[in-house]
Design a protein around this motif. Structure first.
Motif, mmCIF file in Angstrom:
data_model
loop_
_atom_site.group_PDB
_atom_site.id
_atom_site.type_symbol
_atom_site.label_atom_id
_atom_site.label_comp_id
_atom_site.label_asym_id
_atom_site.label_seq_id
_atom_site.Cartn_x
_atom_site.Cartn_y
_atom_site.Cartn_z
ATOM 1 N N ARG A 6 9.824 -0.866 9.281
ATOM 2 C CA ARG A 6 8.937 -0.298 10.364
ATOM 3 C C ARG A 6 8.703 -0.892 11.691
ATOM 4 N NH1 ARG A 6 5.100 -1.565 6.299
ATOM 5 N NH2 ARG A 6 4.422 0.572 4.587
ATOM 6 N N ALA A 7 9.044 -0.393 11.887
ATOM 7 C CA ALA A 7 8.166 -2.130 13.510
ATOM 8 C C ALA A 7 7.765 -2.460 13.530
ATOM 9 C CB ALA A 7 8.031 -0.282 14.578
ATOM 10 N N GLY A 8 7.362 -3.363 14.058
ATOM 11 C CA GLY A 8 6.183 -4.072 14.149
ATOM 12 C C GLY A 8 5.379 -3.848 14.644
ATOM 13 N N SER A 9 4.483 -3.015 15.681
ATOM 14 C CA SER A 9 3.657 -2.719 15.653
ATOM 15 C C SER A 9 2.899 -1.133 14.991
ATOM 16 C CB SER A 9 3.293 -1.922 17.404
ATOM 17 O OG SER A 9 4.299 -0.291 17.910
ATOM 18 N N GLU A 10 3.941 -0.670 14.891
ATOM 19 C CA GLU A 10 3.347 0.950 12.956
ATOM 20 C C GLU A 10 3.013 -1.225 11.781
ATOM 21 O OE1 GLU A 10 6.913 2.845 13.198
ATOM 22 O OE2 GLU A 10 6.360 4.021 14.681
ATOM 23 N N THR A 11 3.771 -1.543 11.558
ATOM 24 C CA THR A 11 3.332 -2.358 10.898
ATOM 25 C C THR A 11 2.463 -3.493 10.598
ATOM 26 O OG1 THR A 11 6.002 -2.816 9.932
ATOM 27 C CG2 THR A 11 4.410 -4.188 9.455
ATOM 28 N N ARG A 12 1.863 -3.804 11.992
ATOM 29 C CA ARG A 12 0.767 -4.233 11.831
ATOM 30 C C ARG A 12 -0.490 -3.563 12.056
ATOM 31 N NH1 ARG A 12 -0.846 -9.301 13.588
ATOM 32 N NH2 ARG A 12 -2.589 -8.123 15.133
ATOM 33 N N ALA A 13 -0.809 -1.917 12.616
ATOM 34 C CA ALA A 13 -1.528 -0.701 11.944
ATOM 35 C C ALA A 13 -1.790 -0.269 10.787
ATOM 36 C CB ALA A 13 -0.796 0.174 12.848
ATOM 37 N N GLU A 14 -0.609 -0.249 10.557
ATOM 38 C CA GLU A 14 -0.606 0.117 8.770
ATOM 39 C C GLU A 14 -1.395 -0.973 7.906
ATOM 40 O OE1 GLU A 14 -0.035 2.510 5.312
ATOM 41 O OE2 GLU A 14 -0.220 2.480 7.650
ATOM 42 N N ARG A 17 -5.385 -0.794 7.798
ATOM 43 C CA ARG A 17 -5.486 0.658 7.721
ATOM 44 C C ARG A 17 -5.998 0.601 6.467
ATOM 45 N NH1 ARG A 17 -4.530 4.691 4.797
ATOM 46 N NH2 ARG A 17 -1.847 4.075 4.195
ATOM 47 N N VAL A 18 -4.585 -0.018 5.789
ATOM 48 C CA VAL A 18 -4.245 0.020 4.552
ATOM 49 C C VAL A 18 -5.889 -1.292 3.957
ATOM 50 C CG1 VAL A 18 -3.045 -1.497 2.410
ATOM 51 C CG2 VAL A 18 -1.971 0.819 4.025
ATOM 52 N N ALA A 19 -5.769 -2.700 4.486
ATOM 53 C CA ALA A 19 -6.147 -3.662 4.252
ATOM 54 C C ALA A 19 -7.950 -3.383 4.612
ATOM 55 C CB ALA A 19 -6.697 -4.407 5.156
ATOM 56 N N LEU A 20 -7.952 -2.977 5.451
ATOM 57 C CA LEU A 20 -9.265 -1.846 5.996
ATOM 58 C C LEU A 20 -10.033 -0.873 4.628
ATOM 59 C CD1 LEU A 20 -12.432 -1.612 7.781
ATOM 60 C CD2 LEU A 20 -11.569 0.145 8.785
ATOM 61 N N GLU A 21 -9.191 0.131 4.089
ATOM 62 C CA GLU A 21 -9.449 0.707 2.882
ATOM 63 C C GLU A 21 -9.702 0.040 1.715
ATOM 64 O OE1 GLU A 21 -6.195 3.488 2.945
ATOM 65 O OE2 GLU A 21 -6.665 4.974 4.273
ATOM 66 N N LEU A 22 -8.841 -0.785 1.041
ATOM 67 C CA LEU A 22 -8.920 -1.775 0.402
ATOM 68 C C LEU A 22 -10.010 -2.632 0.233
ATOM 69 C CD1 LEU A 22 -5.285 -3.021 -0.615
ATOM 70 C CD2 LEU A 22 -6.669 -1.325 -2.121
ATOM 71 N N PHE A 23 -10.650 -3.405 1.499
ATOM 72 C CA PHE A 23 -11.496 -4.467 1.712
ATOM 73 C C PHE A 23 -13.123 -3.220 1.651
ATOM 74 C CE2 PHE A 23 -9.100 -7.064 5.109
ATOM 75 C CZ PHE A 23 -8.960 -8.125 4.133
ATOM 76 N N THR A 24 -12.847 -1.867 1.621
ATOM 77 C CA THR A 24 -13.758 -1.358 1.869
ATOM 78 C C THR A 24 -14.332 -1.067 0.355
ATOM 79 O OG1 THR A 24 -14.379 -0.813 3.745
ATOM 80 C CG2 THR A 24 -14.961 0.953 2.774
ATOM 81 N N GLU A 25 -13.081 -0.821 -0.213
ATOM 82 C CA GLU A 25 -13.548 -0.332 -2.056
ATOM 83 C C GLU A 25 -13.031 -1.698 -2.534
ATOM 84 O OE1 GLU A 25 -10.203 1.021 -4.712
ATOM 85 O OE2 GLU A 25 -9.607 2.421 -2.675
ATOM 86 N N ARG A 26 -12.754 -2.412 -2.525
ATOM 87 C CA ARG A 26 -12.947 -3.506 -3.305
ATOM 88 C C ARG A 26 -13.605 -4.813 -3.217
ATOM 89 N NH1 ARG A 26 -6.353 -3.946 -5.141
ATOM 90 N NH2 ARG A 26 -5.911 -1.588 -5.740
ATOM 91 N N GLY A 27 -13.800 -4.500 -2.216
ATOM 92 C CA GLY A 27 -14.659 -5.551 -0.606
ATOM 93 C C GLY A 27 -13.806 -6.966 -0.531
ATOM 94 N N PHE A 28 -14.281 -7.534 0.163
ATOM 95 C CA PHE A 28 -13.352 -8.540 0.619
ATOM 96 C C PHE A 28 -12.728 -9.782 -0.230
ATOM 97 C CE2 PHE A 28 -12.652 -12.406 3.754
ATOM 98 C CZ PHE A 28 -11.916 -11.732 4.545
ATOM 99 N N GLU A 29 -13.527 -10.230 -0.741
ATOM 100 C CA GLU A 29 -13.475 -11.198 -1.362
ATOM 101 C C GLU A 29 -12.735 -11.040 -2.710
ATOM 102 O OE1 GLU A 29 -13.610 -14.277 -1.021
ATOM 103 O OE2 GLU A 29 -14.952 -13.716 1.275
ATOM 104 N N GLY A 30 -12.724 -9.512 -3.271
ATOM 105 C CA GLY A 30 -12.342 -9.189 -3.923
ATOM 106 C C GLY A 30 -10.592 -8.638 -4.478
#
Length: 187
Positions: A6-14, A17-30
Protein backbone atom coordinates in the motif's frame (compact mmCIF):
# COMPACT_ATOMS: atom_id res chain seq x y z
CA UNK A 1 2.51 -14.82 4.60
CA UNK A 2 2.14 -12.44 1.65
CA UNK A 3 2.47 -8.78 2.54
CA UNK A 4 0.00 -6.40 0.95
CA UNK A 5 1.63 -3.38 -0.71
CA UNK A 6 0.00 0.00 0.00
CA UNK A 7 1.04 3.65 -0.19
CA UNK A 8 2.71 4.87 3.02
CA UNK A 9 -0.16 7.11 4.17
CA UNK A 10 -2.72 4.41 3.35
CA UNK A 11 -0.69 1.86 5.28
CA UNK A 12 -0.44 4.11 8.34
CA UNK A 13 -4.19 4.79 8.24
CA UNK A 14 -4.92 1.07 7.95
CA UNK A 15 -2.55 0.26 10.82
CA UNK A 16 -4.30 2.83 13.01
CA UNK A 17 -7.77 1.54 12.09
CA UNK A 18 -6.90 -2.12 12.75
CA UNK A 19 -4.95 -1.30 15.91
CA UNK A 20 -7.86 0.66 17.33
CA UNK A 21 -10.22 -2.24 16.66
CA UNK A 22 -7.86 -4.83 18.17
CA UNK A 23 -6.92 -2.67 21.17
CA UNK A 24 -10.63 -2.18 21.88
CA UNK A 25 -11.52 -5.84 21.41
CA UNK A 26 -8.52 -7.46 23.12
CA UNK A 27 -7.15 -4.61 25.21
CA UNK A 28 -3.96 -2.64 24.67
CA UNK A 29 -1.90 -5.02 26.79
CA UNK A 30 -3.57 -8.07 25.26
CA UNK A 31 -2.69 -7.11 21.69
CA UNK A 32 0.84 -7.79 20.46
CA UNK A 33 2.70 -6.38 17.48
CA UNK A 34 2.47 -9.87 16.03
CA UNK A 35 -1.35 -9.76 16.38
CA UNK A 36 -1.40 -6.45 14.56
CA UNK A 37 0.92 -7.56 11.78
CA UNK A 38 -1.09 -10.75 11.21
CA UNK A 39 -4.39 -8.84 11.12
CA UNK A 40 -2.87 -6.42 8.62
CA UNK A 41 -1.27 -9.11 6.46
CA UNK A 42 2.19 -7.60 6.84
CA UNK A 43 5.44 -8.53 8.50
CA UNK A 44 6.36 -7.20 11.92
CA UNK A 45 9.33 -5.40 10.38
CA UNK A 46 6.97 -3.63 7.96
CA UNK A 47 4.81 -2.57 10.88
CA UNK A 48 7.87 -1.33 12.78
CA UNK A 49 8.84 0.68 9.69
CA UNK A 50 5.68 2.78 10.20
CA UNK A 51 5.50 2.77 14.02
CA UNK A 52 8.15 2.10 16.66
CA UNK A 53 5.67 0.09 18.69
CA UNK A 54 2.22 0.03 20.24
CA UNK A 55 2.85 3.21 22.23
CA UNK A 56 3.63 5.10 19.01
CA UNK A 57 0.38 3.84 17.51
CA UNK A 58 -1.57 5.13 20.52
CA UNK A 59 0.23 8.48 20.27
CA UNK A 60 -0.75 8.73 16.59
CA UNK A 61 -4.38 7.95 17.44
CA UNK A 62 -4.35 10.64 20.14
CA UNK A 63 -2.77 13.12 17.72
CA UNK A 64 -5.67 12.52 15.36
CA UNK A 65 -8.19 13.22 18.15
CA UNK A 66 -6.22 16.32 19.16
CA UNK A 67 -6.41 17.58 15.57
CA UNK A 68 -10.20 17.23 15.74
CA UNK A 69 -10.27 19.25 18.97
CA UNK A 70 -7.99 21.89 17.41
CA UNK A 71 -10.38 22.12 14.46
CA UNK A 72 -13.25 22.68 16.91
CA UNK A 73 -11.23 25.39 18.68
CA UNK A 74 -10.64 27.16 15.37
CA UNK A 75 -14.35 27.01 14.66
CA UNK A 76 -15.15 28.43 18.13
CA UNK A 77 -12.72 31.30 17.56
CA UNK A 78 -14.56 32.20 14.35
CA UNK A 79 -17.99 32.35 16.02
CA UNK A 80 -19.82 35.27 17.54
CA UNK A 81 -19.72 34.93 21.35
CA UNK A 82 -23.06 34.52 23.04
CA UNK A 83 -25.25 32.30 25.16
CA UNK A 84 -25.90 29.79 22.34
CA UNK A 85 -22.23 29.20 21.52
CA UNK A 86 -21.79 26.40 24.05
CA UNK A 87 -24.75 24.49 22.64
CA UNK A 88 -23.65 25.01 19.05
CA UNK A 89 -20.05 23.95 19.79
CA UNK A 90 -21.01 20.87 21.82
CA UNK A 91 -23.55 19.78 19.20
CA UNK A 92 -20.95 20.32 16.49
CA UNK A 93 -18.68 17.93 18.42
CA UNK A 94 -21.41 15.33 18.93
CA UNK A 95 -22.64 15.58 15.33
CA UNK A 96 -19.10 15.13 13.98
CA UNK A 97 -18.68 11.87 15.87
CA UNK A 98 -18.06 9.00 13.50
CA UNK A 99 -17.20 5.35 13.84
CA UNK A 100 -13.49 5.99 14.48
CA UNK A 101 -14.15 8.39 17.35
CA UNK A 102 -16.68 5.96 18.84
CA UNK A 103 -14.09 3.18 18.61
CA UNK A 104 -11.62 5.50 20.33
CA UNK A 105 -14.06 6.08 23.18
CA UNK A 106 -14.72 2.36 23.45
CA UNK A 107 -10.97 1.84 23.58
CA UNK A 108 -10.74 4.39 26.40
CA UNK A 109 -13.53 2.64 28.35
CA UNK A 110 -11.93 -0.79 27.86
CA UNK A 111 -8.36 0.29 28.66
CA UNK A 112 -8.58 2.27 31.89
CA UNK A 113 -4.99 1.73 33.07
CA UNK A 114 -3.54 2.73 29.68
CA UNK A 115 -5.74 5.83 29.57
CA UNK A 116 -4.80 6.76 33.15
CA UNK A 117 -1.13 6.53 32.19
CA UNK A 118 -1.71 8.67 29.11
CA UNK A 119 -3.70 11.22 31.14
CA UNK A 120 -0.76 11.51 33.53
CA UNK A 121 1.39 12.34 30.49
CA UNK A 122 -0.96 15.15 29.42
CA UNK A 123 -3.68 13.07 27.80
CA UNK A 124 -7.14 13.92 26.56
CA UNK A 125 -9.11 14.82 29.70
CA UNK A 126 -8.16 18.50 29.66
CA UNK A 127 -8.57 19.10 25.96
CA UNK A 128 -12.05 20.57 26.28
CA UNK A 129 -11.01 22.92 29.09
CA UNK A 130 -9.56 25.20 26.43
CA UNK A 131 -12.85 25.20 24.48
CA UNK A 132 -14.85 25.82 27.64
CA UNK A 133 -12.65 28.76 28.62
CA UNK A 134 -13.00 30.26 25.16
CA UNK A 135 -16.78 29.89 25.29
CA UNK A 136 -17.57 30.75 28.92
CA UNK A 137 -14.56 32.90 29.80
CA UNK A 138 -11.80 32.23 32.32
CA UNK A 139 -13.87 33.32 35.34
CA UNK A 140 -16.94 31.16 34.72
CA UNK A 141 -18.19 29.48 37.90
CA UNK A 142 -17.18 25.87 38.39
CA UNK A 143 -20.74 24.45 38.13
CA UNK A 144 -21.07 26.09 34.69
CA UNK A 145 -17.67 24.75 33.62
CA UNK A 146 -18.56 21.22 34.78
CA UNK A 147 -21.88 21.31 32.95
CA UNK A 148 -20.08 22.48 29.80
CA UNK A 149 -17.57 19.66 30.14
CA UNK A 150 -20.42 17.20 30.52
CA UNK A 151 -22.02 18.61 27.35
CA UNK A 152 -18.85 17.80 25.39
CA UNK A 153 -18.64 14.35 26.96
CA UNK A 154 -22.14 13.07 26.19
CA UNK A 155 -21.08 10.55 23.53
CA UNK A 156 -18.72 8.88 25.98
CA UNK A 157 -21.41 8.89 28.67
CA UNK A 158 -23.97 7.42 26.27
CA UNK A 159 -21.51 4.70 25.23
CA UNK A 160 -20.93 3.86 28.87
CA UNK A 161 -24.70 3.73 29.52
CA UNK A 162 -25.17 1.51 26.43
CA UNK A 163 -22.84 -1.21 27.66
CA UNK A 164 -24.75 -4.47 27.78
CA UNK A 165 -27.71 -2.93 25.96
CA UNK A 166 -28.83 -3.67 22.38
CA UNK A 167 -28.09 -0.03 21.44
CA UNK A 168 -26.79 0.88 18.00
CA UNK A 169 -24.30 3.66 17.31
CA UNK A 170 -27.23 5.72 16.02
CA UNK A 171 -29.01 5.18 19.36
CA UNK A 172 -25.89 6.29 21.24
CA UNK A 173 -25.53 9.42 19.12
CA UNK A 174 -29.24 10.28 19.46
CA UNK A 175 -29.00 9.96 23.26
CA UNK A 176 -25.80 12.03 23.30
CA UNK A 177 -27.41 14.77 21.19
CA UNK A 178 -30.46 14.92 23.48
CA UNK A 179 -28.23 15.05 26.57
CA UNK A 180 -26.14 17.83 25.04
CA UNK A 181 -29.27 19.89 24.37
CA UNK A 182 -30.50 19.32 27.93
CA UNK A 183 -27.13 20.23 29.44
CA UNK A 184 -26.87 23.44 27.43
CA UNK A 185 -30.42 24.69 28.05
CA UNK A 186 -30.52 28.26 29.35
CA UNK A 187 -30.71 28.50 33.15
Amino acid sequence: MTATRRAGSETRAEILRVALELFTERGFEGTSIRDLSEALGMTKSSLYYHFEGKEAIIQALLASRRAEVDELLEWIDGQEPGPELLRRAALRWVDSTGRERILGMRFAHANGPTMARLAAQGGTRGWFDEAITRILGPDAPMPSRLRARMAFDTVSAALFAAQGQPASEADVLAAARAATIALTAPD
